[in-house]
Design an enzyme around this catalytic site. Structure first.
Site, PDB file in Angstrom:
ATOM      1  CG  ASN B 105      -1.865  -1.185   1.219  1.00 42.77           C
ATOM      2  OD1 ASN B 105      -1.780  -2.040   2.095  1.00 42.77           O
ATOM      3  ND2 ASN B 105      -2.703  -1.284   0.190  1.00 42.77           N
ATOM      4  CB  ILE B 112       0.588   6.008   2.884  1.00 41.23           C
ATOM      5  CG1 ILE B 112       2.043   6.193   3.316  1.00 41.23           C
ATOM      6  CG2 ILE B 112      -0.041   4.864   3.642  1.00 41.23           C
ATOM      7  CD1 ILE B 112       2.182   6.846   4.660  1.00 41.23           C
ATOM      8  CB  CYS B 113      -3.093   3.369  -0.666  1.00 44.47           C
ATOM      9  SG  CYS B 113      -4.828   3.011  -0.960  1.00 44.47           S
ATOM     10  CG  LEU B 114      -4.274   4.139   6.318  1.00 42.80           C
ATOM     11  CD1 LEU B 114      -4.570   2.641   6.359  1.00 42.80           C
ATOM     12  CD2 LEU B 114      -3.250   4.478   7.391  1.00 42.80           C
ATOM     13  CG  LEU B 147      -0.764   3.025  -3.669  1.00 42.07           C
ATOM     14  CD1 LEU B 147      -0.123   4.025  -2.734  1.00 42.07           C
ATOM     15  CD2 LEU B 147      -1.253   3.693  -4.921  1.00 42.07           C
TER      16      LEU B 147
END
Lengths: 503, 176
Positions: B105, B112-114, B147
């Site tokens: 991620n 960051i993909c959060l 990601l």
């Protein structure tokens, strides 16, 4: 969807120059009226200027006050920036449970969600709901108009905490409830409008005296010549003034000019100073360290100084006592005069039954005395004596009242005792009488019974009245006569218990 | 691209808002960050730390997290940068990994993909909770929306190779 609060709704910091009128939206929601901000709630009344420019159009009430003097407060107006609750300094650390999860400061006007029971400052939650209508903690949907209620217990608890006044330089510590009014109305350090109606700047309340005029005008600095605002002079001297320091002529130290006097008086090591006991005769005059050493070792004149002070104190006391003595003397004299005059004998010496009436004559005689008696030097003296006399009389009357009270009580007690005895006697008699009456009644009944029995049996002489039972045989007339003297109840019961056979 | 990456509803709105509010917001954000700093100093959580960057700007922070045990990241330390908007905490901070990290991620530039750093952000989050979330993200990546597709694939199929890649990629960076 338009946000429920307009951008102007945000928290205005203390340093902001203008207040905008509050929108009613806020208070409609969960009845948090901004009562605490005191007079700052209402928009300030405008002051009419000599040449009033066109008033701002009423359709934009939220527009900030223009910087030109179209609308502004009078010099007495107390409108001030809103107290910033988030910057309050609490005297003791506040439990984290009582802090808003959004601003991380103790709750201000807390509201709780109905759906999940989480609590926030109303302003913080408002801001959060603008972006997302969910509870910031668990993301449950929240409808600002329906799902919120005031957390009164929490706010009550927090309003009782002690906080420091947010103004720099103010040492006030009070409960959070009161700090608003302190800040809004009383604190000398709160920034208020400049007393000059044409000046839009703010100034600490203590300096905002109409007499001192506008302190926001520039004045050339006396040291460096730069144009400085009067209100900023102090800080200018301390920091930015280019010529602000100077060499002390005595000790060669670099000193801020503004503080030179203080330096010379308290700090300078080179300047010659007197011993602190100079006024008591000490002649020492030298540089500070030497004089300080001299004082530390013990200046002989210090003892003298103490004596002088002591003597001054004593003298003051003596004068005071003398004055008192004079008054006492005068009073004693007056008392003497009064006692020798024939009309004044109001004392309780006489043992007459109603002594209190005697002094009446004295009161009547009073007004006559000042004219004839040379002892009265002034009306005040006369009044004083009269007053004293009246006081004595009141005392006498009081004593008399007490005496009467006592006598009355004793008399009442005696009467009561006597009456009680009589009542006792009477009740005894009544008892005796009632006994007699009862015995008579019983006798009469017995007799009538006997007569009835004799009449019905037909042979009264022989078979009647077997009342004696087995042991009593052949009752006679003598028997019948005899039971007059016998105790009637026994006879009666005997007779009834064993009825003789009628045949 | 960068704007899309970490944009939250709040941040868009913040741009539209007037200047008066912005100034007040800046102060509020600074105040809030100060209390957070105080909290982090007085009661630090194990494995994470954060501090404002040296230039005295409270809106930019540096943070470190330690890789959790029993994950491929065990024993490694990662540096992150935080950049707070002026309307923080009503909008999320922009968080980037400064240390190169191999994670499903996180992309190669550290983004960051959060969800909680984007649409799921709420004002109740703070630096500590974000760091703890990131720490747990290391052990439990969300492979559904990667990601780094390769990393997501390897996480499932070849943990040994994944671990090697992680160690290869990890190297300490100096503060810039």
């Amino acid at each position: 969807m338009p946000p429920p609060n307009t951008p102007e709704e945000g928290v205005l910091p203390v340093t902001m120059s203008y207040r905008r009128p509050r929108e009613p939206v806020y208070s409609r929601r969960y009845s948090y009226r901004r009562t605490s901000t005191g007079p700052s709630v209402s928009p300030p009344p405008p002051v009419r200027l000599p040449t009033p420019p066109p008033a701002p159009s009423p359709s934009v009430p939220d527009a900030p006050r223009p910087s030109s003097a179209t609308r502004r407060c009078s010099s007495k107006c107390q409108c001030i920036p809103k107290l910033d609750y988030q910057s309050l300094d609490y005297e003791v650390p506040v439990d984290p449970a009582l802090q808003c999860p959004i601003c991380h400061t103790p709750f201000h006007q807390p509201v709780t969600t109905r759906t999940c029971g989480h609590t926030f400052c109303s302003e913080c939650l408002d801001r959060s709901l603008e972006t997302q209508p969910v509870c910031p903690i668990d993301r449950q949907p929240v409808n600002p108009s329906r799902d919120l209620f005031r957390a009164r217990v929490i706010s009550d608890q927090l309003e009782r905490l002690k906080v420091k006044c947010p103004n720099k330089g103010c040492d006030e510590v009070c409960t959070r409830e009161l700090v608003v009014s302190h800040f809004d109305l009383h604190c000398d350090h709160t920034l208020v409008h400049c007393p000059d109606p044409f000046c839009n700047l703010r100034i600490p309340r203590a300096d905002a005296q109409p007499s001192s005029g506008c302190l926001h005008k520039n004045t050339p600095c006396q040291y460096c010549g730069a144009d400085v605002m009067i209100a900023d002079l102090e800080s200018h001297y301390d920091d930015s003034c280019s010529g602000h320091t100077a060499k002390c002529s005595h000790c060669n130290a670099i000193v801020v000019r503004h503080h030179m006097e203080k330096h010379l008086a308290k700090e300078c090591l080179g300047r010659e100073i007197h011993c602190k006991n100079m006024e008591y005769g000490c002649q020492v005059l030298d540089r500070r360290p030497i004089v300080e050493e001299h004082e530390r070792l013990g200046c002989v004149f210090e003892a003298i100084g103490k004596l002088v002070l002591q003597r001054m104190e004593d003298r003051a006391r003596i004068e005071d006592l003398e004055g008192r003595l004079r008054t006492m003397d005068a009073r004693a004299q007056r008392a003497e005069n009064t006692s020798t005059s024939p009309s004044s004998r109001p004392r309780m010496g006489s043992n007459s039954f109603m002594p209190g009436f005697a002094p009446d004559a004295n009161i009547d005689a009073g007004p006559r005395t000042p004219a004839g008696n040379p002892a009265w030097r002034s009306p005040e003296d006369y009044m004083l004596v009269q007053f004293e006399r009246l006081e004595a009389k009141i005392e006498d009357l009081q004593k008399m009242t007490w005496e009467f009270d006592g006598q009355q009580a004793v008399r009442q007690l005696n009467d009561a005792l006597r009456m009680q005895e009589q009542i006792h006697e009477l009740s005894n008699r009544v008892t005796a009488l009632s006994l007699q009456v009862r015995s008579l009644a019983v006798n009469a009944q017995q007799q009538s019974n006997a007569q009835q029995r004799n009449g019905s049996s037909g042979s009264p002489s022989t078979s009647s009245s077997g009342t004696g039972g087995p042991g009593t045989r052949a009752p006679s007339h003598e028997d019948g006569r005899r039971y007059h003297s016998n105790p009637p109840p026994r006879r009666n019961s005997d007779g009834r218990g064993q009825h003789p056979p009628r045949l | 691209m960068e704007d899309d990456q970490n944009s939250a509803p709040g941040s868009v709105q913040a741009n539209k808002l007037g200047g008066a509010r912005k100034g007040a917001d800046g102060q509020n954000a600074a105040k809030r960050l100060q209390t957070e700093l105080m909290h982090l100093m007085t009661s630090p959580a194990p494995g994470i730390s954060a501090f404002p960057s040296a230039d005295g700007n409270l809106l930019k922070w540096r943070a470190t997290i330690e890789g959790p045990d029993d994950t491929p990241y065990a024993g490694l330390t990662f540096k992150l940068s935080f950049e707070f908007p002026s309307n923080y905490p009503y909008a999320p901070p922009t968080v980037l990994f400064l240390t190169p990290i191999y994670h499903p991620n996180v992309d190669f530039s550290g983004r960051i993909c959060l969800d909680i750093l984007k649409d799921k952000w709420t004002a109740a989050y703070n630096i500590q909770t974000v760091l703890l979330s990131l720490q747990s993200l290391l052990g439990e990546p969300n492979n559904a929306s990667p990601l780094n597709g390769e990393a997501a694939e390897l996480w499932e199929k070849d943990p040994t190779l994944f671990k090697t890649k992680v160690l290869e990629r990890h190297k300490d960076v100096d503060e810039d």
